[in-house]
Design an enzyme around this catalytic site. Structure first.
Site, mmCIF file in Angstrom:
data_model
loop_
_atom_site.group_PDB
_atom_site.id
_atom_site.type_symbol
_atom_site.label_atom_id
_atom_site.label_comp_id
_atom_site.label_asym_id
_atom_site.label_seq_id
_atom_site.Cartn_x
_atom_site.Cartn_y
_atom_site.Cartn_z
ATOM 1 C CG ASP A 109 0.260 -4.334 1.710
ATOM 2 O OD1 ASP A 109 0.661 -4.786 2.965
ATOM 3 O OD2 ASP A 109 1.155 -3.305 2.458
ATOM 4 C CD GLU A 139 8.025 -0.385 7.920
ATOM 5 O OE1 GLU A 139 6.830 -1.118 7.456
ATOM 6 O OE2 GLU A 139 8.022 0.765 7.399
ATOM 7 C CE LYS A 172 3.089 -6.372 3.779
ATOM 8 N NZ LYS A 172 2.721 -4.864 4.325
ATOM 9 C CD GLU A 216 0.706 -1.685 7.800
ATOM 10 O OE1 GLU A 216 0.402 -0.373 8.757
ATOM 11 O OE2 GLU A 216 0.869 -1.359 6.918
ATOM 12 C CG ASP A 256 -0.406 -0.035 2.818
ATOM 13 O OD1 ASP A 256 1.444 -0.502 2.512
ATOM 14 O OD2 ASP A 256 -0.482 0.030 3.386
ATOM 15 C CB SER A 257 4.641 1.632 -0.251
ATOM 16 O OG SER A 257 4.354 0.818 -0.820
HETATM 17 O O1 KIV Z 1 3.785 -1.112 1.611
HETATM 18 C C1 KIV Z 1 4.636 -1.196 1.393
HETATM 19 O O2 KIV Z 1 5.281 -1.299 0.760
HETATM 20 C C2 KIV Z 1 5.556 -2.913 3.013
HETATM 21 C C3 KIV Z 1 6.866 -2.487 3.262
HETATM 22 C C4 KIV Z 1 7.146 -1.349 3.330
HETATM 23 C C5 KIV Z 1 7.045 -3.922 3.702
HETATM 24 O O3 KIV Z 1 4.713 -3.025 3.626
#
Ligand code: KIV
Length: 273
Positions: A92, A191, A122, A124, A53-54
């Site tokens: 994510d 992280e 994924k 969090e 989600d980056s």
């Molecule tokens: O969203 C992302 O890129 C991440 C990584 C930094 C692990 O969760």
């Protein structure tokens, strides 16, 4: 497909990652959000591609990961899975699509699997999201955990500083990691936490622990591709290794193109019909 080796490689599965941990082979993971980069990463034999989600920051220019929507994550993930033949693709689940509501978590993960062909999702958090994790797992969707600095909680933390330096937070992180493993997660991202703590978690867990800013004594590493390539300039944490300075390379060559157009030098005789 670009070479014989790439053709012969079997798909990376969650089971393959577990075997890699067992024989001490490090796991490589990078982000991708689009077809073109995903194809390059896959041809390079990356083990795991994270549709992070980056994308909210890198692709859309937001200052946090919070605004990206499930529909947008589905778009990015589908673009990546169309390119990939070997790597495991993890997507994510975005903020607001799983926390506090396990039914919504299940629906979100099913959409990512059905509409975008993700191989895993994924999420969090630890104990706070364990019901969501269990419900998604019960549907047969592999789940990767994410502890330590969890960017979807940035407004709770108030800072991007290293997490779990204090004993209480470190103990909670260890408990959360064990809880996620017991629930059935196939791997966990840690992280921006102290290297010693990450090393302890990796040694106490059977499942792979992938670090970002968590030192070298874990089972694998993940970074954001655009940071690795130097396409982003402003983000310079200590844990980041830049392998290129593509921002400057792209800029110089775009300036050359503009000059060629302005001078009437492009296209030339050979570049027309
Ligand atoms: O969203 C992302 O890129 C991440 C990584 C930094 C692990 O969760």
């Amino acid at each position: 497909m670009e070479n014989n080796q790439y053709k012969q490689i079997k798909r990376v599965t969650t089971h393959v990652l577990l075997e890699m941990k067992q024989r001490g082979e490090k796991i490589s993971m990078l982000t991708a959000y689009d077809f073109t980069f995903a194809r390059i990463l896959d041809a390079s034999l990356i083990d795991v591609i994270l549709v992070g989600d980056s994308a909210s920051n890198v692709m859309a220019g937001h200052t946090t990961t919070l605004p990206i929507t499930l529909d947008q994550m589905i778009y990015h993930t589908a673009s990546v899975t169309r390119a990939v033949e070997r790597a495991l693709v993890v997507a994510d689940i975005p903020f607001g699509s799983y926390q506090g509501n396990s039914k919504e978590a299940l629906n979100s993960s099913i959409r990512l699997m059905k509409e975008a062909a993700a191989h895993a999702v994924k999420m969090e958090g630890g104990i706070e999201i364990i019901d969501s994790v269990k419900r998604v797992l019960s549907a047969g969707v592999p789940v990767m955990g994410h502890l330590g600095l969890t960017p979807q909680s940035i407004y709770k933390f108030g800072t991007f500083e290293v997490r779990a330096r204090e004993e209480a937070e470190a103990n909670k992180l260890i408990e959360d990691a064990k809880l996620l493993e017991e629930a059935g997660c196939f791997a966990i991202v840690l992280e921006k936490i102290p290297a010693k703590l990450a090393e302890r978690v990796a040694s106490e867990l059977k499942i792979p622990v992938i670090g970002i800013g968590a030192g070298g004594n874990v089972d694998g590493q993940v970074l954001v591709l655009h940071d690795v390539l130097g396409l982003t300039k402003e983000f310079n944490p200590r844990f980041l290794r830049r392998y290129m300075n593509l921002y400057d390379d792209v800029k110089i060559n775009v300036e050359r193109y503009i000059e060629d157009v302005k001078l009437g030098d492009f296209p030339n005789e050979k570049e027309q019909y």
